[in-house]
Design an enzyme around this catalytic site. Structure first.
Site, PDB file in Angstrom:
ATOM      1  N   SER A 172       0.825  -1.204   0.000  1.00 52.52           N
ATOM      2  CA  SER A 172       0.000   0.000   0.000  1.00 52.52           C
ATOM      3  C   SER A 172       0.864   1.261   0.000  1.00 52.52           C
ATOM      4  CB  SER A 172      -0.896   0.004   1.243  1.00 52.52           C
ATOM      5  OG  SER A 172      -1.639   1.187   1.333  1.00 52.52           O
ATOM      6  N   ASN A 220       9.457   8.770   4.339  1.00 57.66           N
ATOM      7  CA  ASN A 220       8.275   9.441   3.809  1.00 57.66           C
ATOM      8  C   ASN A 220       7.383   9.913   4.954  1.00 57.66           C
ATOM      9  OD1 ASN A 220       5.297   8.240   3.724  1.00 57.66           O
ATOM     10  ND2 ASN A 220       6.697   6.509   3.894  1.00 57.66           N
ATOM     11  N   LEU A 253      -0.856   9.824   4.669  1.00 59.84           N
ATOM     12  CA  LEU A 253      -2.040   9.102   4.204  1.00 59.84           C
ATOM     13  C   LEU A 253      -2.925   9.941   3.286  1.00 59.84           C
ATOM     14  CD1 LEU A 253      -3.027   7.247   7.516  1.00 59.84           C
ATOM     15  CD2 LEU A 253      -1.685   6.358   5.599  1.00 59.84           C
ATOM     16  N   ASN A 293      -6.710  -1.182   1.442  1.00 62.97           N
ATOM     17  CA  ASN A 293      -6.053  -0.780   2.682  1.00 62.97           C
ATOM     18  C   ASN A 293      -6.864   0.358   3.296  1.00 62.97           C
ATOM     19  OD1 ASN A 293      -4.099   1.097   4.241  1.00 62.97           O
ATOM     20  ND2 ASN A 293      -2.921  -0.776   4.021  1.00 62.97           N
ATOM     21  N   CYS A 307       0.600   3.478  10.856  1.00 59.33           N
ATOM     22  CA  CYS A 307       1.297   4.491  10.066  1.00 59.33           C
ATOM     23  C   CYS A 307       2.016   5.481  10.972  1.00 59.33           C
ATOM     24  CB  CYS A 307       0.332   5.228   9.151  1.00 59.33           C
ATOM     25  SG  CYS A 307       1.177   6.361   8.032  1.00 59.33           S
ATOM     26  N   ILE A 362       6.468  -5.837   8.143  1.00 61.57           N
ATOM     27  CA  ILE A 362       6.208  -4.727   9.049  1.00 61.57           C
ATOM     28  C   ILE A 362       5.834  -3.477   8.256  1.00 61.57           C
ATOM     29  CG2 ILE A 362       7.731  -5.484  10.935  1.00 61.57           C
ATOM     30  CD1 ILE A 362       9.923  -3.667   9.758  1.00 61.57           C
TER      31      ILE A 362
END
Length: 314
Positions: A21, A69, A73, A99, A130, A191
């Site tokens: 994702s 990064n 999202l 996702n 995240c 992970i």
């Protein structure tokens, strides 16, 4: 030819290589660059209930052996995804895994409910891990009870395979994996990115607007392998390995450590066909080695009698 199929709940995927994702768009953007149907499946870019602009730039930094990064999202929201992306994804002959990321448990449920109603998605990957958003995300993923609670709420809303994407930024990832297994998860993704940062020494300022972000790429592969090994020995459900996979050898290492499937992430930014090439490389390696089923590699690590580099020097 080696047998490559991978079963995830009631879903049978053609092989064990997925794209991660956030590294392959929503899936439909890359159809002219790569034969997506040669992948086991695609994990869409994270979907939230409402569109998100994400974090301010700069939000991507190249590092030694990887990248940081802090995208935050950013996404078009579940409604536009259903209207604009899903109609094209329905025609792909490969697994489409949505996702989902959210700021609250209710938002996770609302997004999943809309996708269930729309149809066309084969499974769900729940991002509770995240590290580059200020709310939700990592806060959920570092609280075992909350992670288990999200899994329980979502399990009751779908019969499709449910994958929980776990953070490595905890003391024992296996504790979280067992908790979501007990609440009905069909698999865990192990992970997500590690927390990292980079600094411009001339300006004395961080290179990311958010100061820290998620580290991915080959630099994190040893950590990811160790986390997969820990997790696979603790649960009965499949572990999907992620972290620094750039070739077939990397993927096979993850299989040996206990991963039932793998996701290719950062490598997609270099070559969108990386996942397909890795799947082909696994098949070729198995044929050379006389291995009839890729599944025979899963957890086949011989950990007895290993000698560490430090011990060999003493």
């Amino acid at each position: 030819m080696a047998r490559t199929e991978f079963q995830l709940g009631d879903l049978v995927c053609k092989n064990r290589v997925f794209v991660a994702s956030g590294t392959f768009g929503y899936g439909d953007e890359c159809t002219e660059l790569v034969d997506i149907e040669r992948l086991g499946g695609i994990m869409t870019k994270s979907l939230s209930f409402k569109p998100r602009d994400g974090n301010p730039p700069p939000r991507i930094v190249e590092t030694a052996g990887g990248m940081l990064n802090s995208i935050g999202l950013a996404n078009i929201g579940v409604h536009r995804f259903i209207a604009e992306k899903l109609p094209r994804l329905r025609y792909l002959n490969t697994a489409v895994v949505a996702n989902i990321a959210a700021s609250s448990v209710d938002e996770y449920c609302a997004v999943l409910d809309l996708l269930e109603e729309a149809g066309g998605v084969h499974a769900y990957e729940i991002n509770v891990s995240c590290p580059n958003v200020r709310e939700g995300g990592l806060n959920f993923g570092t609280d075992c009870a909350m992670t288990a609670g999200i899994t329980k709420r979502l399990r009751g809303r779908t019969k499709k395979p449910l994958i929980i994407k776990l953070t490595p930024n905890v003391a024992q990832i296996s504790t979280f994996a067992r908790a979501v297994q007990d609440e009905g998860a069909d698999a865990v993704s192990v992970i997500n990115t590690l927390i990292g940062m980079a600094i411009d020494v001339r300006t004395r300022k961080p290179l990311l607007a958010t100061v820290t972000g998620g580290l991915s790429g080959p630099a994190i592969k040893p950590v990811a392998l160790a986390k997969v090994y820990e997790t696979a020995r603790a649960v009965r459900i499949p572990v999907i390995g992620i972290g620094g996979i750039v070739n077939a050898t990397d993927a096979i290492e993850f299989f040996l450590a206990g991963a039932s499937a793998v996701q290719v992430g950062t490598a997609n930014f270099i070559d969108p066909a990386a996942g397909v090439k890795i799947a082909e490389g696994i098949d070729a390696w198995c044929n050379e080695q006389g291995i009839e089923d890729v599944g025979k590699l899963v957890g086949a690590l011989d950990a007895r009698g290993g000698v560490s580099v430090l011990e060999s020097w003493l």
